[in-house]
Scaffold this motif. Structure first.
Motif, PDB file in Angstrom:
ATOM      1  N   ALA A 269       0.838  -1.213   0.000  1.00 37.02           N
ATOM      2  CA  ALA A 269       0.000   0.000   0.000  1.00 37.02           C
ATOM      3  C   ALA A 269       0.866   1.254   0.000  1.00 37.02           C
ATOM      4  O   ALA A 269       0.567   2.221  -0.708  1.00 37.02           O
ATOM      5  CB  ALA A 269      -0.936  -0.008   1.211  1.00 37.02           C
ATOM      6  N   ILE A 270       1.936   1.242   0.755  1.00 38.42           N
ATOM      7  CA  ILE A 270       2.840   2.400   0.813  1.00 38.42           C
ATOM      8  C   ILE A 270       3.551   2.588  -0.521  1.00 38.42           C
ATOM      9  O   ILE A 270       3.669   3.718  -1.018  1.00 38.42           O
ATOM     10  CB  ILE A 270       3.831   2.256   1.982  1.00 38.42           C
ATOM     11  CG1 ILE A 270       3.094   2.340   3.313  1.00 38.42           C
ATOM     12  CG2 ILE A 270       4.921   3.320   1.898  1.00 38.42           C
ATOM     13  CD1 ILE A 270       3.913   1.932   4.512  1.00 38.42           C
ATOM     14  N   LEU A 271       4.019   1.496  -1.124  1.00 41.02           N
ATOM     15  CA  LEU A 271       4.684   1.583  -2.427  1.00 41.02           C
ATOM     16  C   LEU A 271       3.750   2.198  -3.468  1.00 41.02           C
ATOM     17  O   LEU A 271       4.153   3.048  -4.269  1.00 41.02           O
ATOM     18  CB  LEU A 271       5.146   0.196  -2.890  1.00 41.02           C
ATOM     19  CG  LEU A 271       6.280  -0.451  -2.106  1.00 41.02           C
ATOM     20  CD1 LEU A 271       6.503  -1.893  -2.582  1.00 41.02           C
ATOM     21  CD2 LEU A 271       7.558   0.358  -2.219  1.00 41.02           C
ATOM     22  N   ILE A 272       2.502   1.770  -3.466  1.00 40.15           N
ATOM     23  CA  ILE A 272       1.528   2.299  -4.422  1.00 40.15           C
ATOM     24  C   ILE A 272       1.162   3.743  -4.080  1.00 40.15           C
ATOM     25  O   ILE A 272       1.066   4.599  -4.967  1.00 40.15           O
ATOM     26  CB  ILE A 272       0.277   1.390  -4.465  1.00 40.15           C
ATOM     27  CG1 ILE A 272       0.651   0.031  -5.073  1.00 40.15           C
ATOM     28  CG2 ILE A 272      -0.853   2.046  -5.250  1.00 40.15           C
ATOM     29  CD1 ILE A 272      -0.424  -1.035  -4.951  1.00 40.15           C
ATOM     30  N   ALA A 273       0.982   4.035  -2.803  1.00 39.86           N
ATOM     31  CA  ALA A 273       0.574   5.385  -2.388  1.00 39.86           C
ATOM     32  C   ALA A 273       1.591   6.442  -2.790  1.00 39.86           C
ATOM     33  O   ALA A 273       1.219   7.527  -3.264  1.00 39.86           O
ATOM     34  CB  ALA A 273       0.338   5.423  -0.878  1.00 39.86           C
ATOM     35  N   VAL A 274       2.874   6.151  -2.623  1.00 39.41           N
ATOM     36  CA  VAL A 274       3.874   7.168  -2.985  1.00 39.41           C
ATOM     37  C   VAL A 274       3.902   7.393  -4.494  1.00 39.41           C
ATOM     38  O   VAL A 274       4.169   8.513  -4.951  1.00 39.41           O
ATOM     39  CB  VAL A 274       5.287   6.856  -2.433  1.00 39.41           C
ATOM     40  CG1 VAL A 274       5.292   6.889  -0.915  1.00 39.41           C
ATOM     41  CG2 VAL A 274       5.846   5.554  -2.970  1.00 39.41           C
ATOM     42  N   CYS A 275       3.612   6.356  -5.272  1.00 43.05           N
ATOM     43  CA  CYS A 275       3.531   6.528  -6.727  1.00 43.05           C
ATOM     44  C   CYS A 275       2.361   7.429  -7.101  1.00 43.05           C
ATOM     45  O   CYS A 275       2.503   8.341  -7.926  1.00 43.05           O
ATOM     46  CB  CYS A 275       3.377   5.171  -7.409  1.00 43.05           C
ATOM     47  SG  CYS A 275       4.837   4.127  -7.295  1.00 43.05           S
ATOM     48  N   LEU A 276       1.218   7.182  -6.490  1.00 46.65           N
ATOM     49  CA  LEU A 276       0.036   8.012  -6.767  1.00 46.65           C
ATOM     50  C   LEU A 276       0.230   9.441  -6.259  1.00 46.65           C
ATOM     51  O   LEU A 276      -0.261  10.393  -6.870  1.00 46.65           O
ATOM     52  CB  LEU A 276      -1.210   7.378  -6.149  1.00 46.65           C
ATOM     53  CG  LEU A 276      -1.608   6.020  -6.758  1.00 46.65           C
ATOM     54  CD1 LEU A 276      -2.775   5.422  -5.989  1.00 46.65           C
ATOM     55  CD2 LEU A 276      -1.917   6.147  -8.232  1.00 46.65           C
ATOM     56  N   LEU A 277       0.971   9.586  -5.163  1.00 44.84           N
ATOM     57  CA  LEU A 277       1.263  10.916  -4.636  1.00 44.84           C
ATOM     58  C   LEU A 277       1.971  11.781  -5.677  1.00 44.84           C
ATOM     59  O   LEU A 277       1.662  12.964  -5.835  1.00 44.84           O
ATOM     60  CB  LEU A 277       2.114  10.816  -3.363  1.00 44.84           C
ATOM     61  CG  LEU A 277       2.613  12.139  -2.791  1.00 44.84           C
ATOM     62  CD1 LEU A 277       1.448  12.970  -2.285  1.00 44.84           C
ATOM     63  CD2 LEU A 277       3.635  11.895  -1.703  1.00 44.84           C
ATOM     64  N   ALA A 278       2.894  11.198  -6.410  1.00 43.85           N
ATOM     65  CA  ALA A 278       3.615  11.958  -7.435  1.00 43.85           C
ATOM     66  C   ALA A 278       2.662  12.447  -8.522  1.00 43.85           C
ATOM     67  O   ALA A 278       2.830  13.560  -9.044  1.00 43.85           O
ATOM     68  CB  ALA A 278       4.734  11.117  -8.031  1.00 43.85           C
ATOM     69  N   LEU A 279       1.641  11.656  -8.860  1.00 43.95           N
ATOM     70  CA  LEU A 279       0.641  12.108  -9.827  1.00 43.95           C
ATOM     71  C   LEU A 279      -0.155  13.287  -9.285  1.00 43.95           C
ATOM     72  O   LEU A 279      -0.419  14.255 -10.000  1.00 43.95           O
ATOM     73  CB  LEU A 279      -0.311  10.964 -10.191  1.00 43.95           C
ATOM     74  CG  LEU A 279       0.220   9.887 -11.115  1.00 43.95           C
ATOM     75  CD1 LEU A 279      -0.807   8.768 -11.268  1.00 43.95           C
ATOM     76  CD2 LEU A 279       0.600  10.453 -12.461  1.00 43.95           C
ATOM     77  N   VAL A 280      -0.528  13.211  -8.018  1.00 39.21           N
ATOM     78  CA  VAL A 280      -1.271  14.307  -7.392  1.00 39.21           C
ATOM     79  C   VAL A 280      -0.436  15.583  -7.401  1.00 39.21           C
ATOM     80  O   VAL A 280      -0.925  16.662  -7.762  1.00 39.21           O
ATOM     81  CB  VAL A 280      -1.691  13.936  -5.942  1.00 39.21           C
ATOM     82  CG1 VAL A 280      -2.270  15.136  -5.215  1.00 39.21           C
ATOM     83  CG2 VAL A 280      -2.671  12.789  -5.953  1.00 39.21           C
ATOM     84  N   VAL A 281       0.822  15.462  -7.022  1.00 35.84           N
ATOM     85  CA  VAL A 281       1.706  16.634  -6.987  1.00 35.84           C
ATOM     86  C   VAL A 281       1.858  17.219  -8.390  1.00 35.84           C
ATOM     87  O   VAL A 281       1.826  18.438  -8.568  1.00 35.84           O
ATOM     88  CB  VAL A 281       3.075  16.283  -6.363  1.00 35.84           C
ATOM     89  CG1 VAL A 281       4.061  17.425  -6.517  1.00 35.84           C
ATOM     90  CG2 VAL A 281       2.905  15.926  -4.893  1.00 35.84           C
TER      91      VAL A 281
END
Length: 120
Positions: free
Chosen positions: A59-71
């Motif tokens: 979940a953390i690995l996926i969340a940080v990837c999605l975070l970059a899209l949000v940013v």
């Protein structure tokens, strides 16, 4: 009062979803950096699902990837708003754009660090 305000219920949810999809489409069509991050996510998210890690780590690995899209979406929105206001060079416009870029650098660094900590 804005004619776009005041919607309620399913109509508001439908409108919000439509605006969100319009934003994603605009980012994908108009922002090379967003397309590059989508490609990175297309690679990393399935990899995170394939790796032998705990559910929390996945979940953390996926969340940080999605975070970059949000940013990147927020960075692109800042740049578009600044450009809409004026294309003239101004120190505050430069600061705003540079800070958006710095936020993306922090997000990408976070991806690298989190993946390294979990996998190494």
């Amino acid at each position: 009062m804005s004619p776009f305000k005041g919607q309620t219920g399913l109509k508001r949810i439908f409108n919000a979803a439509t605006y969100s999809l319009d934003g994603l489409t605009a980012a994908f069509k108009g922002e090379a950096a967003f397309r590059q991050l989508v490609l990175l996510n297309v690679i990393l998210i399935p990899l995170a699902c394939w790796l032998s890690v705990s559910r929390a780590e996945r979940a953390i690995l996926i969340a940080v990837c999605l975070l970059a899209l949000v940013v990147e979406l927020l960075n692109s929105a800042i740049e578009a708003a600044i450009d809409r206001i004026s294309l003239d060079r101004h120190p505050l416009s430069k600061n705003a754009k540079d800070m958006g870029s710095a936020a993306q650098l922090v997000a990408l660094t976070t991806i690298a660090l989190v993946w390294a900590v979990i996998l190494l």
